[in-house]
Every structure is written in C-alpha cells, then in structure tokens.
Design a protein around this motif. Structure first.
Motif, mmCIF file in Angstrom:
data_model
loop_
_atom_site.group_PDB
_atom_site.id
_atom_site.type_symbol
_atom_site.label_atom_id
_atom_site.label_comp_id
_atom_site.label_asym_id
_atom_site.label_seq_id
_atom_site.Cartn_x
_atom_site.Cartn_y
_atom_site.Cartn_z
ATOM 1 N N TRP A 198 -1.313 1.136 -1.964
ATOM 2 C CA TRP A 198 -1.798 1.231 -3.347
ATOM 3 C C TRP A 198 -2.981 0.306 -3.646
ATOM 4 C CZ3 TRP A 198 -1.306 -3.676 -5.161
ATOM 5 C CH2 TRP A 198 -0.324 -4.465 -4.576
ATOM 6 N N ARG A 256 -4.157 1.945 -7.052
ATOM 7 C CA ARG A 256 -3.586 3.257 -7.382
ATOM 8 C C ARG A 256 -2.498 3.076 -8.432
ATOM 9 N NH1 ARG A 256 -1.364 6.364 -2.449
ATOM 10 N NH2 ARG A 256 0.388 4.931 -2.690
ATOM 11 N N SER A 304 -6.320 6.320 -10.120
ATOM 12 C CA SER A 304 -6.648 4.959 -9.679
ATOM 13 C C SER A 304 -7.611 4.320 -10.657
ATOM 14 C CB SER A 304 -7.270 4.968 -8.281
ATOM 15 O OG SER A 304 -6.356 5.428 -7.313
#
Length: 714
Positions: free
Chosen positions: A81, A118, A130
């Motif tokens: 992420w 993200r 994002s």
C-alpha cells in the motif's frame, strides 16, 4: 532529445508495430500486466500517476530524458500500500550557480521525494484509489499532490484523477476543497531555495486539474500502450526557457525487453519525443543457489548409538560446526539423561533457523533416542543471551515423515536455563590470533555543487580480537581505491566562520591526506548484569573523524520486539594531518535510543535516538528499516535538531538512505556477512551522530533477532 513538431501519434504506434517481427525474449507470466513506470519515476502513465501499486518489494532504477530535463530515480514498493520515489532532476537548461568557482559548468540538480498511499484496493465495482505527493521534501520546484482512481476492464486499465500544484496548472476544474474552506482556494507562491522542508501550507491548494488516461496491454505480452490527458500546462516550469505545449494529450509505448529491463518511448505535448528505461528487481524474490552439505534425513539413522557413552564428542562438535553451522563451547547432559545443552553460537548461516535445523539433525543421528530435548544456548563474548529448546521426538517424527509438525511446536525460544550438571565437552577460553577480513566499502553522496556524484570506494581490512570473555578489540585499516571527494569544497556563504562546528564537512581534508588510514581502533568491555540488562565501556578511535571514550547501557527483554538504551561519549576530533593525532575540538555527545519492531508492519525496525549530536546541536534522529524475504534491508534516516534551516544550509536537515545486502546473495556458499551501500543528499554538519563499533543492540541480537531473524522469532 530534439524537439519535433507536428508529428502525429499514429506514426509512433505504426513505428512500434513495424518492428514486432523482432523476436522478443520471453518474460515471466507474473510480469505480464504489471504496473509500469511514469516519466517521473513511480507507477504511472507518462506525466501523470495512476492509483496502481507494484508488487511488494519492487525496486526500480529509472532514467528518463527529454530536451529540458534528465530524470534519474530510485523507486521502492516498501509495502503493498506504500510506494516511495527518490528522484534527481537534471535541469539541462540551467547552471547549478552563476559562480564558476563554486560549481563550474555543472547543470542544476533538483532533488525530490515522492510518496503514494493506496486508500483501498480495486473490487468488482469499486476502482483502486490512491493519494500521493510529488516532490514533497525537495525545493518544491515540481511539487504537486493528487487523488487518483484506476479501474481495469479486460486488457484496459483506466485512470481518472485530480491534481494540484505541478499536476494542476491546467486549472480545468474548480478545487473541490475550496468549497469546504477558503484557505484551499489559493496556493502560496514561490519555492524553498534551500530545500528539505515540508511545505504543508501548499498541499491540495490552488489551481486544480482533472487528468485521465488508459494503458492497454496488447496481445503481444512485452508491449503495452499508454494514452493520457495531463493536468500540467507547463506555465510554471523551472527550465529557464519556455516550454511549448501544443496538446494536452500524450502517447507512449512500454516494452519489456526482459523481466529486469524495460524501455519506454513517448510523444508528448504534441511536439516532443521522450525516451526512458528502467532496471527492476524484486527484493522478496531474489535468491542465490547454494552449494550446501546435504541435510541429514531418515537414511542416516542406521548407525545411531544406543547409549550416550558411545558418542564421540569430538566428532560431534566437528560435525555440528561443519554441517550444522553451530560452534560449541560446552556440551552438558542433564541428570536424568533426557536433555542435552549446547553452549555456543550459530555460524555460517544468515538465517539462524537454518543453523538450528541442520544442527538438530546432526544431533538426531549421532545421539541416542533416549535424549528427548536439545537446548541450544546462544552465547556472545561468553555471555549467554538466549536459549532454544528443540523437541527431539517431534523433530524425529518430522524427519522420518511420520507427520508434519509446525516449527513453533518443535523449536521454542526461552530464557537461558543453565542447570545441566554432567559435562561432556568443554572448551575454556583461549587467547588466539585476531580474526582478519577484508571488504569493499563505499561512501557516497548525490547532488553536490562540485560534482553530482561524490564517492570514495575503499578496501577495509578489519580486525576482531577477543582478548577475554566480555572484552574485545576491533579495528579497521582503510585503503583508498577510487575517490573524487578531493573536489568537495564546502563554503559558508557570506561568512568567514561556519555557523556550526565542522564535524563532517572536513571530509576532503581527511580523504586527501593519505590513501591509507586508520579508520577505527576500539577496545570494548561488556558486562551482563542479568538476562535483560547489559552495559559496555569503550575507548579508542571510534571512526575516521572522532575518537574518545564512552559508556552504553541497554535493556533488551527477550523476544519482546523492543529495547531501550543510553550512551554517553566524550569525543575529540581526529587530526586530518596525521594518522593518530587529535585537533582541539571536543564534544560530549550521547542519546537515549529506543528500538521497536513494529508488530503491524512485517519486518520493520524503527530506531529513535534523542540527545546531543556531534556539532553540539540537540534533537532527534529517526531510523526506519524494512527487511524483505531475501534478507535485503532498505533503510532511511532523518535528524531534526535545534539548528535552524538557515544555519544548517542547503537541505535544511540531515537525511539519508541505505541498502544492506547479505553476502548470501552474492556467493554460492552461506555467509553471515552483509554489504552496506548508503547515500546522502548532501554532506552537512547538523544532526550528525558518532559512529562506533560494538553497539549493544547488535551485540545482543539473540535477544531480539532482526538481522538473522527466522519464523521462530516472529
């Protein structure tokens, strides 16, 4: 690159497809359809980002070129992420400064750091979303923020986003945050000349643009095609010359030459060709073939002794070292004859679990089955640190494949229990010769005015000599192989004296004195007070620039994922005009340091040090390390002290990045060593810590394993 006008993007596509008859090397299936890099570095289209993230562990070295800018970047997917990019923009139309004495004819270099987070992953109906910041900690010359969504449909990946700053100068939509509060309606003008500051007062403010694009994965696996509508109108650029934009649409192709090499070609702004390439690897995937001894299995049980008296302990010790990677100082048997303890330490394997497993298999085949438990006591400099109990019965069942048992049911980490009475083998401490080794060592910094890349490559001849239990002398002799630090010319504008004591910016003086130098020579005595508390006293030449005496204490509870320590040092600056002398400058420096393996983040170690630095400034240094499956560690650090940005100078505060790579990945034989490669944006004096060997957190690694960690310790 030469600017070419009035060439249609269809020419670009036809040119690409005209060469598709060339045989491409096959690429791995898992690489097909993976996100590609943008012109700025980082996953994206061309000028614009997407919401996509690379696979965790992706590392990309990036280069892109056009008429005004040459871009070089390192991109790292630290987590699924989170993506980070460190970029240098070579502004080819401007000089670094107007003073040839200061920077010669070097073109202007702009440093920048990008991050992208993200917010959520793509699902059947919801796109991936994002948020990111571009050039958030540089001079802000390319600063911009964005919120972007991406949605895949078959071989098409569509992107739609909102951009601010450099990504929003087209101003084709009202800033939605301006509807919430007026302070988002206008963006403060100007940039920070010295760089390094976070200009949060500009984030998501001012002109806003929609941007969009699509990437199409063609039926030919190596090739994808990109089209984007960008949000930058090039009205606020730092190139020094006007940039003409004939179209907001950009067109490009991305071609995977191999799994590790990608090239990109694009036609942008309606008038300009651009070219780039990147080299990539995944730090989780990197492996190295090993030439190892076969692990003992059920076929080795035939000659197993039936009684402990039949065991040849000298052979056992030799086999444990050669096959198991365990060096034993003492072997003892419990009174009931069911537990064998082995005091020593693992050698030869970067993963401690490998040494435990191999050593346990040696014991299985060379000891009678009446011994039901093995106790491996990990000892450092004569101090017992931790103990791993091995259930020999369950391990034997695993080896004989009766059933499979999880590692944590066979191996159990505990505090040390030294209650065994019957000694089978004992090797008392004997003073031997010092251990000597050699390694390459690279010091480097990027983006300086004298030269973009400053470096010194040396060969370090290292010595480690244990004179007694708890007492060790370490040293290193440096031999210069290649350097350009003789060009380093630190100047303090408008002043005859530096606002800070010069503790690191004398590097040119140290480098040019001699091609051979005494890097360090330190004597250290370590005392273990109890299972958790350790203290050391030390003195000598700590590093190339400072020597002195010091004291450190560390509280390190077993396998708790944290530790805390205090160090206090009297340091005196070494003379750069001799090998062993000192200058007049001295300082009392020290820190309270916390160590924390973050439980919610896989294989992450954070160190926070609060105290006084070498230039007598007071503040905090934060160090972040992420370890990947291959053992590679990516680290970053930053120090902020009571020194103002003006006193510190260009860069505003100390920061740097480094890679630590196991020797395991560079050779076919197992090893416990590591090679480190660090780089700093600039060499300055504020926020600088004393370097020394034998730090207690490293010495007590068996208490909280990180660098040699295995599944047993998670």
């Amino acid at each position: 690159m030469k600017t070419v006008k009035h060439i249609t993007p269809l020419f670009l596509l036809s040119a690409v497809f005209s060469v598709t008859k060339v045989q491409a090397q096959d690429i791995s299936e898992h690489m097909i359809g993976q996100p590609t890099q943008s012109d700025f570095g980082g996953v994206g289209l061309m000028q614009m980002p997407t919401a996509r993230m690379g696979r965790s562990g992706e590392f990309t070295l990036f280069y892109y070129d056009n008429e005004e800018y040459r871009r070089m970047a390192f991109n790292m997917q630290l987590f699924p992420w989170f993506e980070a990019t460190i970029r240098y923009n070579d502004i080819r139309t401007r000089l670094y400064s107007s003073s040839p004495e200061f920077s010669g004819d070097q073109t202007y270099k702009d440093r920048g750091v990008d991050v992208k987070f993200r917010l959520w992953e793509e699902s059947k109906w919801i796109p991936e979303l994002s948020v990111g910041l571009r050039d958030l900690a540089g001079t802000g010359k390319f600063a911009g923020e964005y919120i972007v969504a991406s949605k895949r449909y078959k071989n098409f990946d569509f992107t739609l986003g909102l951009g601010w700053g450099n990504l929003g100068t087209n101003d084709n939509i009202s800033n939605p945050f301006c509807e919430v509060t007026d302070r988002f309606c206008n963006r403060p003008e100007g940039t920070t000349a010295r760089g390094g500051t976070f200009e949060t007062d500009k984030w998501f403010r001012g002109d806003t643009s929609l941007f969009a694009g699509v990437e199409y994965q063609t039926p030919w696996d190596p090739l994808s095609i990109k089209v984007e509508y960008e949000g930058n109108d090039y009205s606020d650029e730092v190139s020094g010359t006007p940039i003409v934009q004939d179209s907001h649409f950009n067109y490009g192709v991305h071609y995977r030459v191999t799994d590790n090499l990608n090239v990109q070609l694009s036609y942008e702004r309606g008038n300009t060709w651009m070219f780039g390439f990147n080299l990539r690897a995944n730090f989780n995937d990197i492996k190295q073939y090993k030439k190892r001894e076969r692990k003992r299995d059920k076929s080795d049980f035939a000659d197993r002794p039936v009684d402990i008296k039949q065991v040849n302990t000298d052979k056992l010790v030799t086999d444990l070292r050669a096959e198991g990677g365990w060096l034993s100082h003492n072997i003892a048997l419990s009174d009931d004859g069911k537990t064998l303890s082995l005091t020593g330490y693992p050698i030869g394997y970067s993963n401690q679990m490998e040494a435990l497993d191999r050593s346990s298999r040696v014991l299985l085949t060379e000891l009678p089955d009446s011994i039901e438990q093995y106790q491996f006591i990990d000892s450092v400099l004569g101090m017992p640190m931790s103990q791993t109990n091995v259930d020999a019965v369950k391990l034997e069942d695993n080896v004989k494949q009766r059933y499979l048992t999880k590692h944590d049911e066979i191996y159990r980490l505990t505090e040390v229990n030294e209650s065994q009475d019957n000694t089978l083998y004992d090797r008392p401490f004997e003073l031997g010769w010092p251990r000597v080794s050699a390694r390459p060592y690279l010091v480097q910094s990027f983006g300086g005015p004298e030269n973009f890349y400053m470096y010194q490559l040396s060969a370090d001849i290292q010595m480690n000599w244990q004179l007694a239990n708890n007492f060790v002398v370490t040293g290193a002799l440096g031999v210069n192989l290649l350097t350009n630090y003789d060009e380093f010319n630190f100047l303090v504008p408008g002043s005859d004296e530096a606002p800070l004591p010069r503790v690191r910016t004398y590097i040119r003086e140290y480098v040019t004195y001699s091609d051979v130098w005494l890097d360090d020579l330190q004597a250290t005595y370590i005392k273990q007070w109890n299972q958790n508390l350790y203290t050391s006293v030390y003195g000598g030449y700590f590093e190339r620039m400072f020597g002195g005496v010091g004291f450190e204490t560390l509280y390190n509870p077993l396998n708790q994922g944290w530790a805390i320590g205090i160090d206090i040092n009297y340091a005196k600056q070494r003379d750069f005009d001799s090998y062993t002398g000192f200058r007049d400058y001295s300082v009392v420096t020290g820190h309270v340091t916390g160590y924390w393996k973050v439980p919610k983040l896989d294989d992450v170690l954070v160190k926070v040090a609060l105290g006084r630095f070498l230039a007598k400034d007071v503040g905090v240094q934060v160090n972040f390390e992420k370890k990947f499956d291959s053992g590679i560690i990516v680290g970053a650090y930053a120090a902020k002290t009571d020194v103002s940005a003006d006193e510190y100078g260009e860069g505003s505060f100390t920061k740097g990045f480094y890679l630590s790579i196991p020797f395991d990945l560079m050779q076919i034989y197992d090893s416990v060593g590591r090679a480190s490669f660090g780089w700093t944006p600039l060499t300055r004096d504020g926020g600088q810590m004393l370097m020394r060997s034998q730090r207690l957190f490293g010495v007590t690694e068996p208490r909280n394993r990180y660098y040699t960690e295995s599944d047993l310790y998670k």
